[in-house]
Design a protein around this motif. Sequence first.
Motif, PDB file in Angstrom:
ATOM      1  N   GLN A 165      18.489  17.634  26.317  1.00 32.80           N
ATOM      2  CA  GLN A 165      17.702  18.594  25.530  1.00 32.80           C
ATOM      3  C   GLN A 165      16.791  19.411  26.441  1.00 32.80           C
ATOM      4  O   GLN A 165      16.613  20.600  26.266  1.00 32.80           O
ATOM      5  N   ARG A 210      18.804  22.003  28.366  1.00 33.18           N
ATOM      6  CA  ARG A 210      19.930  22.453  27.546  1.00 33.18           C
ATOM      7  C   ARG A 210      20.325  23.885  27.911  1.00 33.18           C
ATOM      8  O   ARG A 210      19.472  24.737  28.091  1.00 33.18           O
ATOM      9  N   ALA A 266      15.618  11.284  23.865  1.00 30.17           N
ATOM     10  CA  ALA A 266      14.656  11.163  22.779  1.00 30.17           C
ATOM     11  C   ALA A 266      15.110  11.974  21.573  1.00 30.17           C
ATOM     12  O   ALA A 266      16.039  12.761  21.651  1.00 30.17           O
ATOM     13  N   GLN A 267      14.445  11.755  20.467  1.00 35.92           N
ATOM     14  CA  GLN A 267      14.591  12.621  19.310  1.00 35.92           C
ATOM     15  C   GLN A 267      13.184  12.977  18.866  1.00 35.92           C
ATOM     16  O   GLN A 267      12.227  12.347  19.294  1.00 35.92           O
ATOM     17  N   ALA A 322      14.267  22.305  17.136  1.00 38.24           N
ATOM     18  CA  ALA A 322      15.368  23.153  16.668  1.00 38.24           C
ATOM     19  C   ALA A 322      15.119  24.601  17.074  1.00 38.24           C
ATOM     20  O   ALA A 322      16.021  25.300  17.527  1.00 38.24           O
ATOM     21  N   ILE A 338      15.993  24.892  20.682  1.00 39.01           N
ATOM     22  CA  ILE A 338      17.438  24.869  20.920  1.00 39.01           C
ATOM     23  C   ILE A 338      18.046  26.229  20.578  1.00 39.01           C
ATOM     24  O   ILE A 338      18.836  26.779  21.334  1.00 39.01           O
ATOM     25  N   LEU A 339      17.645  26.778  19.431  1.00 36.03           N
ATOM     26  CA  LEU A 339      18.158  28.092  19.029  1.00 36.03           C
ATOM     27  C   LEU A 339      17.832  29.151  20.078  1.00 36.03           C
ATOM     28  O   LEU A 339      18.653  30.009  20.402  1.00 36.03           O
ATOM     29  N   LEU A 340      16.630  29.064  20.614  1.00 37.43           N
ATOM     30  CA  LEU A 340      16.196  30.036  21.619  1.00 37.43           C
ATOM     31  C   LEU A 340      16.946  29.855  22.941  1.00 37.43           C
ATOM     32  O   LEU A 340      17.517  30.805  23.485  1.00 37.43           O
ATOM     33  N   GLU A 383      19.716  28.108  23.668  1.00 36.55           N
ATOM     34  CA  GLU A 383      21.165  28.125  23.660  1.00 36.55           C
ATOM     35  C   GLU A 383      21.733  29.474  23.233  1.00 36.55           C
ATOM     36  O   GLU A 383      22.758  29.907  23.721  1.00 36.55           O
TER      37      GLU A 383
END
Lengths: 461, 98
Positions: A43, A46, A117-118, A137, A140-142, A144
């Motif tokens: 993560q 990523r 981790a989460q 989230a 991640i959107l940013l 990826e």
Amino acid sequence: MNSAKYDIIIIGAGPAGISAAVLADQHKASVLVLDENCAPGGQIYRAIEKNQKSDNEWLGQSYQDGLPLIEDFRRSRVNYQHSAKVWHLSGAKAVHYSVNGKSHSAKGGQILVATGAQERPFPVLGWTLNGVMSAGAAQILLKESGVVYEDAVFVGTGPLLYLIVHQYISAGIPIKAIIDTTPRGNYLRALRHSFGVLKNTKNIFQGWRWKWEIIKSGTLYISNISDVRINGSDSVASVEYCQRSKWKNLNCKQVFLHQGVTPELNTSLSAGCDKSWDARQACWTIDVDQYGQSSVDGISVAGDASSIAGGVAAAQRGSIAALNMLYNLELISRGDRKVLSKPFKKKLSKEMAVRPFIDSLFKPHVRYRTPQDNETIVCRCEEVTLAQIKESIGVGCKGPSQLKSFTRCGMGPCQGRLCGLSVTEILAKELEIREEQAGYYNARPPIKPVTLAELASLDET
Amino acid sequence: MFKSINSNQGELITIYFEGKTLNVPKDYNVATALLWAGVCDFRETTLNNMKRGPYCMMGVCFDCLININGMDNQQSCTIQVSDGMKIKRQVINSSGKK
Ligand code: FES
């Protein structure tokens, strides 16, 4: 059924998994890395290879720092399987996983769980509404895909929250507000640990800089609040927060929540690894020795998957675990293990020195870890509310497993990942027992939901 | 609304959501593609018929489940889009039937 055989199988390709893989490869071990993502980095790093080609400066230095590690990994002889969903890890060091709906199995002389981790669940009223996502989230959107939401409200506490907000601001994305839920008393509690900070000032200053730049940017920054909830019928209409005993309303369509990260437990627990409750981090951690060896023979756990210490520490812990596995495989001597692990241990201790400070500063308030409102949904999958949990406790429910059969809490597809910690703490509070006694769900295989077709395909291989 | 800040989105492919044609970047996962196209309502919960969409984007929460090419319970944040993919909102009632 034929299983492929490896000296070492590593689950996860974040900093811990990759560091371990690269080192093990250098010492001539055969290594298989199973990664749920479609590219290495975990993560924290990523989509780092993808972003390398663009000039997205707003991603920041700490992100770019991960690149050399990924390059070493790509150059190694390690067998890397991306998009692999590991659904079974047995104490016999056999791993079952599926790629594109087809199952495979592999056996390892040594197994390393480096699943990272989460995000910690944030069970407040309205957190299941459409338009509420985690801040992870958003990141991640940013990272990826370069996808963002303008005028969103960010709610919570922790370094990752400031990081993503800082990235948004640096990329010029307007933010409606940040609602900081860091409890006031935490600043004082953290100060008691400031000695450790002196050993690693870079780390802390970076955090302050993010926060300072956020405030300086003129973004609405709301702190010292005592409660928060999200309103809306189907999707988000507003965020309400309580400041100096007065409720205030902020209209918005998108909310990003975050209050720290916790270890990914299901993989280690399903293999039978022992765990302990960590009061300072308010979460379960996997018991490991100084080399990352868990209570189960041949299974090691490294990085945030055992306890939260961040990406740099994870890389060190991955390397140390690799050396121990190499020793167990008789590929290096005991003396080599000691000598070679020294530099990693040194770097690790520097990282660990700041943890008491960071953990105390960003420990989320108990009211956001265990919901206050009876109507708050605790188990998102099965839509179980706090009221239902309390009711079950009232009629004799004593632990997480019983709670499952009483209410279906934790029985959905996420397998307790988004309610397990809350359930431990709710049970402890209601029954007036320690978290250790309250316990956690029994993690059983499959670790991830698999279809019958996926199971059946295993026999053909 | 979600939007992209990348000036160049690369190659676009065609997917269908509830019969509607969407042209989306080829390297997006299904959840990202739908959010980017303005879809945030992915499914209905079985018990209370609440609308849900992605929460974690990292394969943990399973709130992004959706029907892809006729199959329910597809974890859309972990699946890449592919040309011609047919996606539907997931509605399963508590008896498990549609
Ligand atoms: S959004 Fe959480 S699993 Fe896909």
